[in-house]
Design a protein around this motif. Structure first.
Motif: not given
Length: 450
Positions: A263-268, A409-432
Motif C-alpha cells: 500500500m505504501m507503493g500506492w502513495i509514492s 487513505f480515508v482520513l488522509g494521514m498518508g504513510a504514518p496512517g498505515l503505521w497507526v494500524g500497527f500500533i492498534v494491532g500489536l496492542s490488541m495482540a499483547a492484551v489477548l
C-alpha cells in the motif's frame, strides 16, 4: 518475589537467549544489508528490494513458523531423557520441511507472476522480479537448516546456529559487495545481486550445520536412530499441529507489515523507501524479542516436560522482565535517534524525513510488541498455539490493516496512517496473549490439564 529470586533465572534465560538473539538478528541483517547496500543505488532499487523483500517475508515467516513445532516437542522429550523420540522428531521434520520447502518455492514463483498487478511502478517491478526469484530459491536450504536449528534449541544448544548464521551473514555481505557493485571481475547486477548473495549464504547454512552434527559425538548419536520405519504420519501431524498455528500466526502478523508495504507503493516510491527503512529497523528490534521469546520457549518446555510448575512460572516471569526492559530502552532510542538512523541507508533527504516520522510510530509500539512476542514464546513452550492463530486474525487482519487503510487513505494521514494500524494491532495482540498465558498458568496451578 524478591529480586534475588530472579537473578539466577535471568542468567539462565539470557544464557540461552543471547545466542538466539544473535542468530535471529542475523537473519534480519541479511535484509538490512541488502537495503543499505542497494539503497546507495537510488530510491527505485531500494523500493524494488522493499517490494520483493516484503512479499518474500510473508512466506519466509510462514516457513519459520512451521519449523518451530520441533522445539517444544524435542524440549519436552529431552527433559524426560527420551533421546530416541527426539531423534524420530528430527528425522520426520527433515522430510516434512524439505517437502514443504519445495511447495513454498513453487508458491513463490506463482506469486512472482502477479507482481506487475500489485500497484507498483513498472521500473520497480522489473528490478524486484529477479531479486525475488533468488530469494524464492533460498527457501529450500533455509527449511533444512531450520529443522536442525530448532532441534538444537530444543535440547538447549543455542550457540551453534548463532555461529552459522553469523558466518553466512559475512558471506552474504562479501557477495553483496561483489555482485551489487561489480567488483573483482564480478558483474554489476544491482538489486538482483543482493538476492543472489542471499541465496549463496543460505545454501551454506545447512551444509555447515550438518557438518557440525557429524563432528560432535553427542549429536551424531541422534543419527544412529534414523531408520526408514520411523517415518510416520503421526509425528508429522504433531509437528504440523504445533508448527502450522505458529506459522499462520506469524504470517498474519507479517502480512500486516508486508501488505502495508504494498500500500505504501500506492502513495509514492519515497514513502515506500522510507517505510522499508523503518520496517527494517522494526524487524531488527523484533528479532531481538524473538530471541528472548525462543529462550522462554526452551525454558518453559523443559519445566513443563519435567512437571516443575515453580520453575515454569519463574522462567516465564523473568522472560517478561527481560523483554519489557529491552522494549522500553529500544522504543526510547528509536524516537531519539529517528533522524540519524535513516542515514545508515540513504542520503536522500525526502526518504530520511519520511523514515524519521515512521520511526516515531515504531518506538511507540515497542512495549506492545515485546509483551505479545514474549507471551507467544511462553505459550509455545506449553504447546498451546492454536488460539494464537485466532488472536492474530483479530489483531492484524480485522484491526491492523483496516485501521491503517482508514487512517492513511480515508482520513488522509498518508504513510504514518498505515503505521497507526500497527500500533492498534500489536496492542490488541499483547492484551489477548498475555491474558491467555495468565489463564493457562492458573489452570496448571489448579492441577488441570491443558
Amino acid at each position: 518475589m524478591k529480586l534475588h529470586t530472579f537473578l539466577p533465572v535471568y542468567r539462565q534465560n539470557l544464557t540461552l537467549a543471547v545466542p538466539v538473539i544473535l542468530s535471529q538478528v542475523g537473519q534480519v541483517i541479511v535484509q538490512l544489508v541488502d537495503n543499505a547496500m542497494v539503497g546507495r543505488l537510488g530510491a527505485e532499487p531500494l523500493a524494488a528490494v522493499s517490494f520483493g523483500g516484503a512479499l518474500f517475508m510473508i512466506f519466509f515467516m510462514f516457513a519459520t513458523g512451521l519449523t518451530m513445532g520441533v522445539t517444544p516437542l524435542v524440549g519436552s522429550s529431552f527433559a524426560q531423557r527420551d533421546h530416541k523420540r527426539s531423534s524420530i522428531c528430527l528425522q520426520n521434520s527433515l522430510l516434512l520441511y524439505a517437502v514443504l520447502g519445495v511447495l513454498l518455492f513453487i508458491s513463490l514463483r506463482v506469486v512472482e507472476c502477479f507482481m506487475d498487478r500489485m500497484g507498483q511502478s513498472e521500473a520497480v517491478v522489473m528490478l524486484a522480479r529477479p531479486y525475488f526469484r533468488y530469494l524464492a530459491w533460498s527457501i529450500i536450504p533455509f527449511m533444512l537448516f531450520a529443522a536442525f536449528k530448532q532441534f538444537l534449541e530444543g535440547v538447549g544448544n543455542t550457540k551453534v546456529a548463532m555461529v552459522i548464521v553469523l558466518t553466512s551473514n559475512v558471506v552474504n555481505i562479501i557477495f553483496n559487495y561483489l555482485l551489487i557493485y561489480g567488483h573483482a571481475g564480478f558483474p554489476a547486477m544491482g538489486a538482483p545481486g543482493a538476492g543472489l548473495s542471499t541465496l549463496i549464504s543460505r545454501i551454506l547454512m545447512p551444509i555447515l550445520i550438518v557438518a557440525y552434527f557429524y563432528w560432535r559425538d553427542s549429536l551424531r548419536r541422534y543419527f544412529t536412530f534414523f531408520r526408514k520405519d520411523v517415518f510416520n504420519l503421526r509425528m508429522m501431524k504433531m509437528l504440523l499441529g504445533i508448527g502450522l498455528p505458529i506459522s499462520l500466526q506469524m504470517s498474519m502478523e507479517m502480512s500486516a507489515f508486508s501488505l502495508s508495504s504494498v500500500m505504501m507503493g500506492w502513495i509514492s516510491p519515497v514513502a515506500q523507501a522510507g517505510h522499508q527503512i523503518a520496517l527494517s529497523i522494526s524487524s531488527f528490534t523484533f528479532m531481538t524479542l524473538v530471541g528472548i521469546a525462543a529462550a522462554a520457549t526452551i525454558r518453559v518446555s523443559h519445566a513443563y516436560g519435567a512437571g516443575n510448575l515453580r520453575e515454569l512460572g519463574l522462567s516465564a516471569t523473568a522472560s517478561y522482565h527481560i523483554g519489557l526492559l529491552y522494549s522500553s530502552v529500544a522504543g526510547i532510542l528509536l524516537i531519539l535517534l529517528r533522524h540519524e538512523i535513516p542515514l545508515l541507508f540513504t542520503s536522500d533527504k525526502e526518504v530520511v524525513d519520511m523514515a524519521a516520522t515512521l520511526l516515531i510510530c515504531t518506538g511507540i509500539y515497542q512495549i506492545s510488541d515485546g509483551l505479545q512476542t514474549i507471551s507467544l514464546g511462553i505459550l509455545r513452550g506449553l504447546q498451546d498455539v492454536r488460539i494464537s492463530m485466532v488472536y492474530a486474525f483479530v489483531s492484524y487482519i480485522l484491526l491492523n490493516l483496516p485501521v491503517g487503510y482508514l487512517c492513511a487513505f480515508v482520513l488522509g494521514m498518508g504513510a504514518p496512517g498505515l503505521w497507526v494500524g500497527f500500533i492498534v494491532g500489536l496492542s490488541m495482540a499483547a492484551v489477548l496473549l498475555h491474558t491467555r498465558y495468565r489463564r493457562q498458568y492458573g489452570r496448571l496451578q489448579r492441577g488441570e490439564r491443558l
